[in-house]
Design a protein around this motif. Sequence first.
Motif, PDB file in Angstrom:
ATOM      1  N   ALA A   1       0.836  -1.201   0.000  1.00  0.00           N
ATOM      2  CA  ALA A   1       0.000   0.000   0.000  1.00  0.00           C
ATOM      3  C   ALA A   1       0.872   1.253   0.000  1.00  0.00           C
ATOM      4  O   ALA A   1       1.802   1.379   0.804  1.00  0.00           O
ATOM      5  N   HIS A   2       0.575   2.164  -0.907  1.00  0.00           N
ATOM      6  CA  HIS A   2       1.283   3.438  -0.930  1.00  0.00           C
ATOM      7  C   HIS A   2       0.820   4.285   0.259  1.00  0.00           C
ATOM      8  O   HIS A   2      -0.375   4.287   0.588  1.00  0.00           O
ATOM      9  N   PRO A   3       1.711   5.006   0.928  1.00  0.00           N
ATOM     10  CA  PRO A   3       1.325   5.748   2.140  1.00  0.00           C
ATOM     11  C   PRO A   3       0.260   6.821   1.917  1.00  0.00           C
ATOM     12  O   PRO A   3      -0.445   7.195   2.863  1.00  0.00           O
ATOM     13  N   VAL A   4       0.107   7.306   0.691  1.00  0.00           N
ATOM     14  CA  VAL A   4      -0.910   8.326   0.412  1.00  0.00           C
ATOM     15  C   VAL A   4      -2.019   7.765  -0.465  1.00  0.00           C
ATOM     16  O   VAL A   4      -3.206   7.856  -0.132  1.00  0.00           O
ATOM     17  N   ALA A   5      -1.641   7.176  -1.578  1.00  0.00           N
ATOM     18  CA  ALA A   5      -2.639   6.683  -2.539  1.00  0.00           C
ATOM     19  C   ALA A   5      -3.297   5.394  -2.070  1.00  0.00           C
ATOM     20  O   ALA A   5      -4.349   5.000  -2.602  1.00  0.00           O
ATOM     21  N   GLY A   6      -2.712   4.729  -1.087  1.00  0.00           N
ATOM     22  CA  GLY A   6      -3.280   3.485  -0.583  1.00  0.00           C
ATOM     23  C   GLY A   6      -2.971   2.303  -1.475  1.00  0.00           C
ATOM     24  O   GLY A   6      -1.977   2.290  -2.225  1.00  0.00           O
ATOM     25  N   ARG A   7      -3.838   1.295  -1.422  1.00  0.00           N
ATOM     26  CA  ARG A   7      -3.606   0.084  -2.211  1.00  0.00           C
ATOM     27  C   ARG A   7      -3.887   0.359  -3.685  1.00  0.00           C
ATOM     28  O   ARG A   7      -4.903   0.960  -4.047  1.00  0.00           O
ATOM     29  N   ILE A   8      -2.965  -0.071  -4.532  1.00  0.00           N
ATOM     30  CA  ILE A   8      -3.132   0.095  -5.969  1.00  0.00           C
ATOM     31  C   ILE A   8      -2.923  -1.248  -6.651  1.00  0.00           C
ATOM     32  O   ILE A   8      -2.414  -2.204  -6.039  1.00  0.00           O
ATOM     33  N   THR A   9      -3.336  -1.330  -7.897  1.00  0.00           N
ATOM     34  CA  THR A   9      -3.154  -2.557  -8.677  1.00  0.00           C
ATOM     35  C   THR A   9      -2.562  -2.205 -10.031  1.00  0.00           C
ATOM     36  O   THR A   9      -2.568  -1.045 -10.458  1.00  0.00           O
ATOM     37  N   VAL A  10      -2.034  -3.233 -10.698  1.00  0.00           N
ATOM     38  CA  VAL A  10      -1.486  -3.051 -12.036  1.00  0.00           C
ATOM     39  C   VAL A  10      -2.034  -4.121 -12.958  1.00  0.00           C
ATOM     40  O   VAL A  10      -2.410  -5.222 -12.517  1.00  0.00           O
ATOM     41  N   SER A  11      -2.078  -3.801 -14.235  1.00  0.00           N
ATOM     42  CA  SER A  11      -2.417  -4.775 -15.275  1.00  0.00           C
ATOM     43  C   SER A  11      -1.166  -4.988 -16.115  1.00  0.00           C
ATOM     44  O   SER A  11      -0.452  -4.023 -16.435  1.00  0.00           O
ATOM     45  N   ALA A  12      -0.897  -6.244 -16.464  1.00  0.00           N
ATOM     46  CA  ALA A  12       0.340  -6.552 -17.180  1.00  0.00           C
ATOM     47  C   ALA A  12       0.063  -7.389 -18.412  1.00  0.00           C
ATOM     48  O   ALA A  12      -0.742  -8.323 -18.374  1.00  0.00           O
ATOM     49  N   GLY A  13       0.744  -7.026 -19.504  1.00  0.00           N
ATOM     50  CA  GLY A  13       0.675  -7.803 -20.730  1.00  0.00           C
ATOM     51  C   GLY A  13       2.002  -8.464 -20.994  1.00  0.00           C
ATOM     52  O   GLY A  13       3.057  -7.822 -20.883  1.00  0.00           O
ATOM     53  N   VAL A  14       1.970  -9.763 -21.330  1.00  0.00           N
ATOM     54  CA  VAL A  14       3.194 -10.541 -21.488  1.00  0.00           C
ATOM     55  C   VAL A  14       3.283 -11.090 -22.903  1.00  0.00           C
ATOM     56  O   VAL A  14       2.290 -11.564 -23.474  1.00  0.00           O
ATOM     57  N   THR A  15       4.503 -11.025 -23.442  1.00  0.00           N
ATOM     58  CA  THR A  15       4.793 -11.709 -24.704  1.00  0.00           C
ATOM     59  C   THR A  15       6.274 -12.029 -24.719  1.00  0.00           C
ATOM     60  O   THR A  15       7.028 -11.578 -23.840  1.00  0.00           O
ATOM     61  N   VAL A  16       6.698 -12.794 -25.701  1.00  0.00           N
ATOM     62  CA  VAL A  16       8.116 -13.136 -25.844  1.00  0.00           C
ATOM     63  C   VAL A  16       8.557 -12.748 -27.239  1.00  0.00           C
ATOM     64  O   VAL A  16       7.893 -13.074 -28.228  1.00  0.00           O
ATOM     65  N   TRP A  17       9.634 -12.040 -27.286  1.00  0.00           N
ATOM     66  CA  TRP A  17      10.215 -11.590 -28.555  1.00  0.00           C
ATOM     67  C   TRP A  17      11.464 -12.396 -28.858  1.00  0.00           C
ATOM     68  O   TRP A  17      12.301 -12.599 -27.974  1.00  0.00           O
ATOM     69  N   THR A  18      11.606 -12.849 -30.089  1.00  0.00           N
ATOM     70  CA  THR A  18      12.828 -13.514 -30.532  1.00  0.00           C
ATOM     71  C   THR A  18      13.660 -12.489 -31.281  1.00  0.00           C
ATOM     72  O   THR A  18      13.228 -11.975 -32.327  1.00  0.00           O
ATOM     73  N   SER A  19      14.824 -12.184 -30.746  1.00  0.00           N
ATOM     74  CA  SER A  19      15.652 -11.140 -31.359  1.00  0.00           C
ATOM     75  C   SER A  19      15.974 -11.501 -32.801  1.00  0.00           C
ATOM     76  O   SER A  19      16.188 -12.662 -33.147  1.00  0.00           O
ATOM     77  N   GLY A  20      16.004 -10.476 -33.624  1.00  0.00           N
ATOM     78  CA  GLY A  20      16.192 -10.690 -35.054  1.00  0.00           C
ATOM     79  C   GLY A  20      14.896 -10.523 -35.823  1.00  0.00           C
ATOM     80  O   GLY A  20      14.898 -10.276 -37.029  1.00  0.00           O
ATOM     81  N   THR A  21      13.767 -10.671 -35.113  1.00  0.00           N
ATOM     82  CA  THR A  21      12.453 -10.407 -35.700  1.00  0.00           C
ATOM     83  C   THR A  21      12.040  -8.985 -35.318  1.00  0.00           C
ATOM     84  O   THR A  21      12.614  -8.393 -34.393  1.00  0.00           O
ATOM     85  N   PRO A  22      11.048  -8.410 -35.989  1.00  0.00           N
ATOM     86  CA  PRO A  22      10.661  -7.024 -35.685  1.00  0.00           C
ATOM     87  C   PRO A  22      10.204  -6.845 -34.237  1.00  0.00           C
ATOM     88  O   PRO A  22       9.252  -7.492 -33.795  1.00  0.00           O
TER      89      PRO A  22
END
Length: 350
Positions: free
Chosen positions: A303-324
């Motif tokens: 919990a942040h001392p002022v803003a309180g409890r916060i959450t995040v959303s995360a997007g995951v992928t895997v990149w193979t170097s050499g591709t765009p």
Amino acid sequence: MNGLLGRRRRLIISAMCACAGVVVGVLWWFETSAGLISPFDRYGYPFLLALFVGGMITIVKAPRYRGHAEGIVYTGASLYFIAALFSFTVIQADNRIYTVANTLQWMPIMYVAAFVLFRHRVAIIMSAGIFVLAMLPSVVILALYGTGYWDMTIAGLLINAYTAHTLILIALSLVAVLDREYERTALLARSMETAALTDGLTGIANRRGLDQMFTGLSQQPGVMVGLILVDVDHFKRVNDIYGHLVGDELLIFLVRHINEQLGPTDVLGRWGGEELLVVSVGVGYDATLQLAERIRAVIFASAHPVAGRITVSAGVTVWTSGTPIADALRQADKAMYCAKTLGRDRVEAL
């Protein structure tokens, strides 16, 4: 790093002492065999040999006294040259051309050694001090009695030596000044480069820094790179309610907690606004998903001392170097928005 530099310095200085000892030993043997050794050097050479050998042993065997050993060796060798020139040119105990020339030609070694052992300003002062102390008596005699005090050949030799030594000191001082200026400029350039690649608020890589990293990885095709795009849920609400200063503090708070979850091959950067990008080199889908979930859980539990409890959303992928890389980043962005659409405080992968 400091320990490594210290060991290298000890090795270099001890090698210098060893080489100097060998040179003194060879000169002692040669001049004694050839009958060229002066009465002064009959005692001066053993003194120098003991000085260099003792200094080398102390530096190798007792590193904690290295600074004292360096100072003693340098001071002792300097006193040798000062006393030798006083003996040859003032007292004229032995003013043969070989003896005087031999001393004068080796003396510049002390100027060079000063710039090896000491900082630039101290080196300039030390080498100039040796030059003045060694040459001052001769200069005084030259001013009072003229060149007739010595044999004309000796007088010419001394005048040439004074001139050459002065030029050597000027050259070394200029090199030291230029080297110091180069170091200052290089440090400034490194600072400017770091500033250009670092986010000023959080201290992590900015978008330009991340792009540079991707460019480097693209030159090593076939490397799997996990990408986690993290976005703070309802960040605008935090700014609206508590103000932008608290919003900035919240980003710093997030960066600190995310960094605690990262390994040695992971890099955290600020992709834009409240979006943070984690780059994990050499990591596949499963490991990237696990890292993203740990990050989400840690943020949820903190919990942040002022803003309180916060959450995040995360997007995951895997990149193979050499591709765009742009395609992989779009996948991560799409996965992150999918997490928001499905209720936030979650991790999605594409």
